[in-house]
Enzyme design. Structure first.
Site, PDB file in Angstrom:
ATOM      1  N   ARG A 169      12.569   3.294   9.113  1.00  0.00           N
ATOM      2  CA  ARG A 169      11.102   3.147   9.122  1.00  0.00           C
ATOM      3  C   ARG A 169      10.460   4.179  10.242  1.00  0.00           C
ATOM      4  O   ARG A 169       9.232   4.078  10.274  1.00  0.00           O
ATOM      5  CB  ARG A 169      10.785   1.753   9.614  1.00  0.00           C
ATOM      6  N   ASP A 177      14.199   9.229  22.077  1.00  0.00           N
ATOM      7  CA  ASP A 177      15.384   9.641  21.051  1.00  0.00           C
ATOM      8  C   ASP A 177      15.367  11.007  20.824  1.00  0.00           C
ATOM      9  O   ASP A 177      16.641  11.483  20.654  1.00  0.00           O
ATOM     10  CB  ASP A 177      14.722   9.113  19.386  1.00  0.00           C
ATOM     11  N   ASN A 213       4.877   7.440  23.207  1.00  0.00           N
ATOM     12  CA  ASN A 213       5.811   6.867  22.598  1.00  0.00           C
ATOM     13  C   ASN A 213       6.562   7.458  21.371  1.00  0.00           C
ATOM     14  O   ASN A 213       7.616   7.846  21.386  1.00  0.00           O
ATOM     15  CB  ASN A 213       5.410   5.607  22.353  1.00  0.00           C
ATOM     16  N   SER A 223       3.937   5.945  26.889  1.00  0.00           N
ATOM     17  CA  SER A 223       4.925   6.881  26.852  1.00  0.00           C
ATOM     18  C   SER A 223       6.230   6.376  26.471  1.00  0.00           C
ATOM     19  O   SER A 223       6.173   5.267  25.880  1.00  0.00           O
ATOM     20  CB  SER A 223       4.907   7.925  27.966  1.00  0.00           C
ATOM     21  N   GLN A 224       7.127   6.926  26.684  1.00  0.00           N
ATOM     22  CA  GLN A 224       8.622   6.657  26.856  1.00  0.00           C
ATOM     23  C   GLN A 224       9.471   7.331  27.902  1.00  0.00           C
ATOM     24  O   GLN A 224       8.935   7.943  28.635  1.00  0.00           O
ATOM     25  CB  GLN A 224       9.256   7.008  25.407  1.00  0.00           C
ATOM     26  N   GLU A 285       1.236  -1.569  15.416  1.00  0.00           N
ATOM     27  CA  GLU A 285       2.354  -1.299  14.465  1.00  0.00           C
ATOM     28  C   GLU A 285       2.993  -2.633  14.251  1.00  0.00           C
ATOM     29  O   GLU A 285       3.973  -3.143  13.454  1.00  0.00           O
ATOM     30  CB  GLU A 285       3.222  -0.134  14.830  1.00  0.00           C
ATOM     31  N   GLY A 317      11.175   1.837  26.124  1.00  0.00           N
ATOM     32  CA  GLY A 317      12.118   2.035  25.136  1.00  0.00           C
ATOM     33  C   GLY A 317      13.011   0.835  24.713  1.00  0.00           C
ATOM     34  O   GLY A 317      13.606   0.663  23.549  1.00  0.00           O
ATOM     35  N   ASP A 319      12.317  -2.299  23.715  1.00  0.00           N
ATOM     36  CA  ASP A 319      11.462  -3.401  23.092  1.00  0.00           C
ATOM     37  C   ASP A 319      12.229  -4.151  22.263  1.00  0.00           C
ATOM     38  O   ASP A 319      12.428  -3.580  21.004  1.00  0.00           O
ATOM     39  CB  ASP A 319      10.131  -2.882  22.565  1.00  0.00           C
ATOM     40  N   GLU A 517      20.984   2.372  14.140  1.00  0.00           N
ATOM     41  CA  GLU A 517      20.016   2.713  15.003  1.00  0.00           C
ATOM     42  C   GLU A 517      20.954   1.927  16.307  1.00  0.00           C
ATOM     43  O   GLU A 517      20.874   2.496  17.382  1.00  0.00           O
ATOM     44  CB  GLU A 517      19.039   1.957  14.488  1.00  0.00           C
TER      45      GLU A 517
END
Ligand SMILES: OC[C@H]1O[C@H](O[C@H]2O[C@H](CO)[C@@H](O)[C@H](O)[C@H]2O)[C@H](O)[C@@H](O)[C@@H]1O
Length: 591
Positions: A169, A177, A213, A223-224, A285, A317, A319, A517
């Site tokens: 997705r 990442d 992000n 952000s991340q 989202e 990151g 979550d 993942e």
């Protein structure tokens, strides 16, 4: 140190590609970030989409203003109570399918046989290395020209170069990442794809001021983990292209300052950073999920506070995870309504801030700018002191996140507790002492007892960043951090965990022909579960980490199974049964 091949196929013109546009980069936020249209569609009952991310990834057929105008007219005509059918019809007329703004892209620098494959001894692992290298072609995405021309009609953020996406997705870039994806690309000798992705991020910092992000406007408030400077360092290590880093310096400083200006808190007279968010409302989202999580709160103010905590957790990151829960008794018990991310000073973010300052100083020294070297060495020194005084916990023998609300360390295991080892945010002269304490911490938390890797936490709450899920970037931080400590015990553990991770990922791959993942700490070769969406495959960072470790350790790792894929498959079924039986008897398994 150069890791790449000497005949680099890179563009030596060091100007950094970017995008010139007169359109406000967040014009499409009117549709995708908040407002009645988003609320009405995302809150339809029963839901219009099985995954809330689908709607916000759809394209616009008309301008945001016309879409809103016509939506308001439709709402008025339906007395503000449109049926599900009305909404479906509106979406059909005004929106295009998700992902249609993107094209599959085969990177032009993709090589069939990068030299890392030659460094793998085991024939099965070698074949797997070739297959992983092949996956880059499946994860390549390029934006259609219209995205650059008319960005207001898309939720995707335009970037000048194609990207490698995580997969499933996740069809756009994700900030952190990309660190592990880029390292994998560099080991696959795809220097210009890697450089292109870094240029995209630099261009985003130039246009937006920070890196969201992920590559969608609806990520605009967060952000991340800031790893852009680390990406530039990786690129320079492989290519020796110092000038690229020098040219990037202004933007790297800008990103560093974004965190310093927007994420800093003062704890015991030290300036440290927290994860946070600056937008309003639920995550677009995951809109209905967040509205439901906030349902128990009785005021808009409390709901808004929770939304910030949710989005701040997404910025980390992780979550979601008990790592960010603070219950009334000050523990990590509870559920998503206990998220208190902005009250927790995270070890990793501060270690990255230290690292960014060190690297910026290093790049300035290549540029011969002594004044800036001193400035950034000082900033690094300040973060180091804060990490030592606030985050190091002598009793635990490790760094721990710090709870500002309750003024205490949070003594719960998360791999990021060891992140200072990865970025060397400690006094190197103290390595022996730190190593002894960290090895005792590993033993005490039984971190070496899981067949499928080190779990993200020891708390099982069905959140995706909790037990028993295991994530590639976290295994990387642990393994590379222990290796940096450079004591025999730490190096042995590092190699043992790298080997276990490679073998466990390999088993999952031979069973399902997929890279995941996230994985399962309790099952050798098992994939992860839990959280708000199904486990995804692809998968950028998992592939990147395995390619790097096959390259570094491929001579020393063997599968120990037969040579054919079908033989491995039989082995894996037997293996799962064996693990389950042993696990039932022993409670836990040493692989
Ligand atoms: O849609 C839910 C969340 O999805 C993303 O988070 C997860 O996937 C990302 C891509 O691999 C990864 O960077 C993140 O660590 C994962 O937890 C997204 O980043 C979240 O913001 C989003 O709410």
């Amino acid at each position: 140190k150069s890791y790449g091949s000497p005949d680099l196929d890179i563009d030596n013109d060091n100007s950094i590609a970017t995008i010139e546009s007169t359109v406000d980069p967040f014009e499409s936020c009117k549709i995708y970030c908040n407002g009645t249209l988003l609320h009405t569609i995302q809150m339809a009952k029963p839901p219009l989409f099985s995954d809330s991310k689908t709607f916000v990834d759809m394209t616009l057929k008309y301008s945001p203003d016309k879409t809103l105008e016509d939506f308001n007219a439709m709402m008025e005509a339906k007395n503000q109570q449109p049926s599900r059918e009305d909404l479906k019809n509106f979406i059909k007329e005004y929106f295009g399918d998700k992902g249609t703004e993107l094209e599959s892209w085969v990177p032009s620098d993709w090589k069939e046989n990068p030299s890392f494959v030659d460094r793998i001894s085991d024939p099965d692992l070698k074949q797997w290395g070739v297959q992983l290298n092949d996956i880059w072609k499946k994860l390549g995405r390029k934006m259609k020209d219209d995205v650059i021309k008319s960005p207001q009609n898309y939720s995707i953020i335009p970037v000048p170069n194609p990207v490698i996406v995580p997969g499933g997705r996740f069809i756009e870039f994700y900030y952190w990442d990309s660190y592990w994806i880029i390292r994998g690309l560099l080991y696959s000798e795809m220097y210009s794809t890697a450089r292109g992705m870094i240029e995209n991020f630099l261009s985003i910092v130039e246009r937006i001021g920070f890196i969201p992000n992920g590559g969608r406007v609806y990520y605009h408030g967060r952000s991340q983990p800031p790893l852009l400077t680390g990406m530039v360092k990786s690129y320079v290590d492989f290519t020796n292209d110092d000038q690229f880093a020098i040219n990037a310096l202004k933007l790297l400083e800008h990103e560093f300052n974004f965190f310093l200006n927007n994420r800093a808190v003062s704890v015991n007279n030290h300036t440290l950073c927290i994860y946070s968010d600056s937008s309003e409302g639920p995550r677009p989202e995951s809109y209905s999920e967040d509205v439901n999580t906030a349902a128990s709160f009785d005021s808009d103010e409390k709901k808004e506070h929770l939304y910030t905590q949710i989005k701040a957790a997404a910025e980390s990151g992780m979550d979601f995870s008990t790592r960010w829960f603070i219950s009334e008794d000050g523990t990590n018990a509870g559920n998503l309504s206990n998220l208190s991310t902005t009250s927790i000073v995270p070890v990793d973010l501060n270690a990255y801030m230290f690292w960014n300052a060190k690297l910026i100083a290093e790049f300035y020294s290549k540029a011969g700018n002594i004044k800036k070297v001193t400035e950034y060495e000082e900033k690094a020194g300040e973060f180091l002191l804060g990490i030592q005084e606030v985050l190091w916990n002598e009793e635990a023998g490790c760094w721990l996140d710090y709870d500002i609300e309750n003024k205490k360390s949070r003594n719960y295991f998360v791999p990021t507790n060891l992140s200072p080892l990865w970025v060397k945010a400690y006094n190197i002269s103290d390595s022996e002492n730190i190593s002894a304490k960290i090895m005792a911490y590993i033993e005490k938390n039984k971190l070496d007892t899981y067949p499928g890797g080190v779990p993200n936490t020891l708390a099982a709450q069905n959140e995706q960043w909790d037990f028993p899920n295991v994530w590639a970037p976290m295994q990387y931080i642990l393994v590379e951090g222990l290796n940096n400590l450079n004591t025999p015990e730490a190096k042995n553990m590092s190699m043992k965990w790298a080997t276990r991770w490679v073998k466990s990922n390999f088993k999952a791959y031979t069973d399902h022909l997929d890279m995941y993942e996230k994985y399962d700490a309790q099952v050798f070769g098992g994939h992860g579960t839990g959280g708000e969406y199904d486990v995804q495959t692809g998968f950028g960072w998992s592939n990147g980490v395995i390619i790097e470790w096959l390259s570094k350790h491929g001579r020393d790792i063997s599968t120990g199974s037969g040579s054919g894929a079908s033989a491995s498959r039989v082995m894996s079924v037997v293996g799962v049964a064996a693990v389950t039986i042993v696990a039932l008897i022993a409670g836990r398994v040493l692989w």
